[in-house]
Scaffold this motif. Sequence first.
Motif, PDB file in Angstrom:
ATOM      1  N   LEU A 127       0.834  -1.203   0.000  1.00 60.20           N
ATOM      2  CA  LEU A 127       0.000   0.000   0.000  1.00 60.20           C
ATOM      3  C   LEU A 127       0.867   1.251   0.000  1.00 60.20           C
ATOM      4  N   GLY A 128       2.170   1.052  -0.117  1.00 54.51           N
ATOM      5  CA  GLY A 128       3.093   2.169  -0.183  1.00 54.51           C
ATOM      6  C   GLY A 128       4.183   2.072   0.871  1.00 54.51           C
ATOM      7  N   SER A 129       5.264   2.787   0.628  1.00 52.87           N
ATOM      8  CA  SER A 129       6.318   2.914   1.633  1.00 52.87           C
ATOM      9  C   SER A 129       5.846   3.929   2.667  1.00 52.87           C
ATOM     10  N   VAL A 130       5.985   3.595   3.956  1.00 49.41           N
ATOM     11  CA  VAL A 130       5.376   4.450   4.982  1.00 49.41           C
ATOM     12  C   VAL A 130       6.391   5.162   5.877  1.00 49.41           C
ATOM     13  N   PHE A 131       7.583   4.622   6.061  1.00 50.12           N
ATOM     14  CA  PHE A 131       8.600   5.336   6.831  1.00 50.12           C
ATOM     15  C   PHE A 131       9.946   4.626   6.700  1.00 50.12           C
ATOM     16  N   HIS A 132      11.011   5.356   7.044  1.00 51.98           N
ATOM     17  CA  HIS A 132      12.341   4.759   7.137  1.00 51.98           C
ATOM     18  C   HIS A 132      12.531   4.198   8.538  1.00 51.98           C
ATOM     19  N   THR A 271      13.530   0.884   4.047  1.00 50.45           N
ATOM     20  CA  THR A 271      12.192   1.467   3.986  1.00 50.45           C
ATOM     21  C   THR A 271      11.176   0.435   4.438  1.00 50.45           C
ATOM     22  N   VAL A 272      10.263   0.859   5.273  1.00 48.12           N
ATOM     23  CA  VAL A 272       9.201  -0.030   5.748  1.00 48.12           C
ATOM     24  C   VAL A 272       7.969   0.182   4.881  1.00 48.12           C
ATOM     25  N   GLU A 273       7.396  -0.915   4.421  1.00 50.06           N
ATOM     26  CA  GLU A 273       6.185  -0.846   3.613  1.00 50.06           C
ATOM     27  C   GLU A 273       4.997  -1.410   4.382  1.00 50.06           C
ATOM     28  N   ASP A 286      -8.099   2.082   0.889  1.00 47.10           N
ATOM     29  CA  ASP A 286      -8.140   3.541   0.929  1.00 47.10           C
ATOM     30  C   ASP A 286      -8.019   4.055   2.354  1.00 47.10           C
ATOM     31  N   LEU A 287      -8.732   3.420   3.273  1.00 48.22           N
ATOM     32  CA  LEU A 287      -8.701   3.860   4.670  1.00 48.22           C
ATOM     33  C   LEU A 287      -7.309   3.709   5.274  1.00 48.22           C
ATOM     34  N   LEU A 288      -6.631   2.611   4.956  1.00 50.02           N
ATOM     35  CA  LEU A 288      -5.292   2.379   5.498  1.00 50.02           C
ATOM     36  C   LEU A 288      -4.292   3.409   4.958  1.00 50.02           C
ATOM     37  N   ILE A 289      -4.368   3.711   3.674  1.00 46.67           N
ATOM     38  CA  ILE A 289      -3.463   4.719   3.114  1.00 46.67           C
ATOM     39  C   ILE A 289      -3.768   6.090   3.709  1.00 46.67           C
ATOM     40  N   GLU A 290      -5.047   6.353   3.898  1.00 46.02           N
ATOM     41  CA  GLU A 290      -5.442   7.618   4.521  1.00 46.02           C
ATOM     42  C   GLU A 290      -4.895   7.715   5.946  1.00 46.02           C
ATOM     43  N   ALA A 291      -4.963   6.591   6.680  1.00 47.80           N
ATOM     44  CA  ALA A 291      -4.409   6.560   8.027  1.00 47.80           C
ATOM     45  C   ALA A 291      -2.888   6.745   7.984  1.00 47.80           C
ATOM     46  N   ALA A 292      -2.236   6.119   6.996  1.00 49.82           N
ATOM     47  CA  ALA A 292      -0.779   6.257   6.864  1.00 49.82           C
ATOM     48  C   ALA A 292      -0.388   7.713   6.609  1.00 49.82           C
ATOM     49  N   LYS A 293      -1.193   8.443   5.816  1.00 51.30           N
ATOM     50  CA  LYS A 293      -0.906   9.850   5.562  1.00 51.30           C
ATOM     51  C   LYS A 293      -0.986  10.660   6.842  1.00 51.30           C
ATOM     52  N   GLU A 294      -1.968  10.350   7.662  1.00 54.87           N
ATOM     53  CA  GLU A 294      -2.129  11.086   8.912  1.00 54.87           C
ATOM     54  C   GLU A 294      -1.023  10.752   9.910  1.00 54.87           C
ATOM     55  N   GLY A 306       5.249  15.218   4.155  1.00 53.64           N
ATOM     56  CA  GLY A 306       4.670  14.715   2.907  1.00 53.64           C
ATOM     57  C   GLY A 306       5.518  13.691   2.182  1.00 53.64           C
ATOM     58  N   GLU A 307       6.657  13.322   2.763  1.00 55.85           N
ATOM     59  CA  GLU A 307       7.513  12.332   2.102  1.00 55.85           C
ATOM     60  C   GLU A 307       6.869  10.953   2.106  1.00 55.85           C
ATOM     61  N   PHE A 308       6.121  10.658   3.166  1.00 55.76           N
ATOM     62  CA  PHE A 308       5.433   9.375   3.286  1.00 55.76           C
ATOM     63  C   PHE A 308       3.950   9.603   3.580  1.00 55.76           C
ATOM     64  N   PRO A 309       3.114   8.638   3.189  1.00 52.99           N
ATOM     65  CA  PRO A 309       3.420   7.420   2.429  1.00 52.99           C
ATOM     66  C   PRO A 309       3.737   7.747   0.971  1.00 52.99           C
ATOM     67  N   ALA A 310       4.479   6.864   0.335  1.00 51.11           N
ATOM     68  CA  ALA A 310       4.923   7.102  -1.034  1.00 51.11           C
ATOM     69  C   ALA A 310       4.631   5.886  -1.904  1.00 51.11           C
ATOM     70  N   PRO A 311       4.155   6.097  -3.134  1.00 50.36           N
ATOM     71  CA  PRO A 311       3.837   4.979  -4.043  1.00 50.36           C
ATOM     72  C   PRO A 311       5.080   4.456  -4.752  1.00 50.36           C
ATOM     73  N   VAL A 312       6.046   4.003  -3.969  1.00 52.42           N
ATOM     74  CA  VAL A 312       7.307   3.509  -4.532  1.00 52.42           C
ATOM     75  C   VAL A 312       7.344   1.992  -4.385  1.00 52.42           C
ATOM     76  N   GLU A 313       7.516   1.313  -5.502  1.00 46.23           N
ATOM     77  CA  GLU A 313       7.568  -0.148  -5.476  1.00 46.23           C
ATOM     78  C   GLU A 313       8.987  -0.619  -5.193  1.00 46.23           C
ATOM     79  N   HIS A 314       9.111  -1.536  -4.254  1.00 43.49           N
ATOM     80  CA  HIS A 314      10.397  -2.144  -3.945  1.00 43.49           C
ATOM     81  C   HIS A 314      10.304  -3.647  -4.231  1.00 43.49           C
TER      82      HIS A 314
END
Length: 449
Positions: A127-132, A271-273, A286-294, A306-314
């Motif tokens: 669902l995206g990279s969320v933090f280092h 990077t933690v995904e 959608d709810l999980l990504i929204e929570a990750a943004k907050e 605003g660096e995370f969450p990021a739609p970067v595929e690893h």
Amino acid sequence: MKENIKILAAMRPFARFTRISLRDLVVTVLPVLLVTAIGIGAAYWLMRPAPPNTLTITAGPTGSTFQLYAKKYQKVLAQKGIKLKILPSNGSLENLDRLLDPAAKVDVGFVQGGLAKGRQVDRLFSLGSVFHEPLALFYRSAKPLTLISQLAGKRLAIGPEGSGTRAVALELLKANGIGPDNATLLDLSGEAAAWGLVDGTVDAAFLMGDSATPGDMRSLIWTPGVHLYDFVQAEAYSRRYPYLNQLVIPMGALDFGQNIPGADVHLLAPTVELVARDTLHPALSDLLIEAAKEVHGRATLLQSAGEFPAPVEHEYRLSDDAKRYYTSGKKFLYRSLPFWLATLVDRFLVLFVPVVVLFIPGLKLVPALYSWRIRSRIYRWYGLLISIERTLLAQQSAEERTETLRRLDEIEAGVNGMKIPLAYADQFYVLRDHIRFVRERYAKESAAG
């Protein structure tokens, strides 16, 4: 003979006229209803069921960064009516094992990079990279260490089995020629590793947020005789291992007055995904990504706002729902309505499409199908009447003519017993006229014979 025919005709029952034939109408509409029902069933089968109101996340040990983040997710999702169950673990590796195990009752989990090598992760998506997640290497030494290879022969706390800390530590130690044959590797992390450094039973400890608490790492920074290792070769490590990122703690960032640290400190951080199974409902995605943004969207010491969450595929493919969210945001319904109501309306619209596409056009065909059914019943009698007329014109014996006349009587009785809508009464009487015409013709042939 003519008198007998008239008497027989007079004895026949008359047709039953109705405004509409309910039986014919039902039989006509039934196929339309059946096709529509199949369409609705197919739509229901193809779409996902209603999203569950409970999710389970596999996080980390009590007090770890992973668990603290999971608790923040829990609060955000609770506002949307979703209950998030937090399942403790030893860290990233155990989280990944649980997600890959069909018997494990988990939906999502925090997984750091570098752990998917050699594993079948096709059924998982990101669902995206969320933090280092920085790797902090604390050590005891009279002199600062500049190379990891200098840890040879030391007692090293590398984290428990199932932790991402252990996986990264072993990889780095291996790259520097250190293993069980020339160092003592201890399954310690968090508070146990910190106390080991304090009392001198541990020479160095690899700590990460998936298995250690932020408090443990902060306390070691202020512990006399314990140093935070500066990965001076961070650039080289990040190029050798793509899942590792180079981060820098600027000089004085932790304490301006005492200038801690006294110089820039380089760290390595996978990077933690936020990884989920491919059965996750799109609405919950959608709810999980929204929570990750907050939770992860704010600026910190090691990341920008605003660096995370990021739609970067690893190592895990980004889900289609996540790509859609990062491109255009939440669906219109979920932006405009409460989550539970948007879910209800969304499912209703999916089921409503077959009704619009199949049922409404089908209803327009009902009058034509109904008319065809009534007319086909009349035309069937015409087919029998033509057959009898041809038989009467052929050379027949007296017994054969009697049998043919009996069949004509049966046809007339059947026609007079029909249930006919009033709108088709004219065709009914035309058919009776034709039956009478055949009788009269039969009478003329008989008289001439």
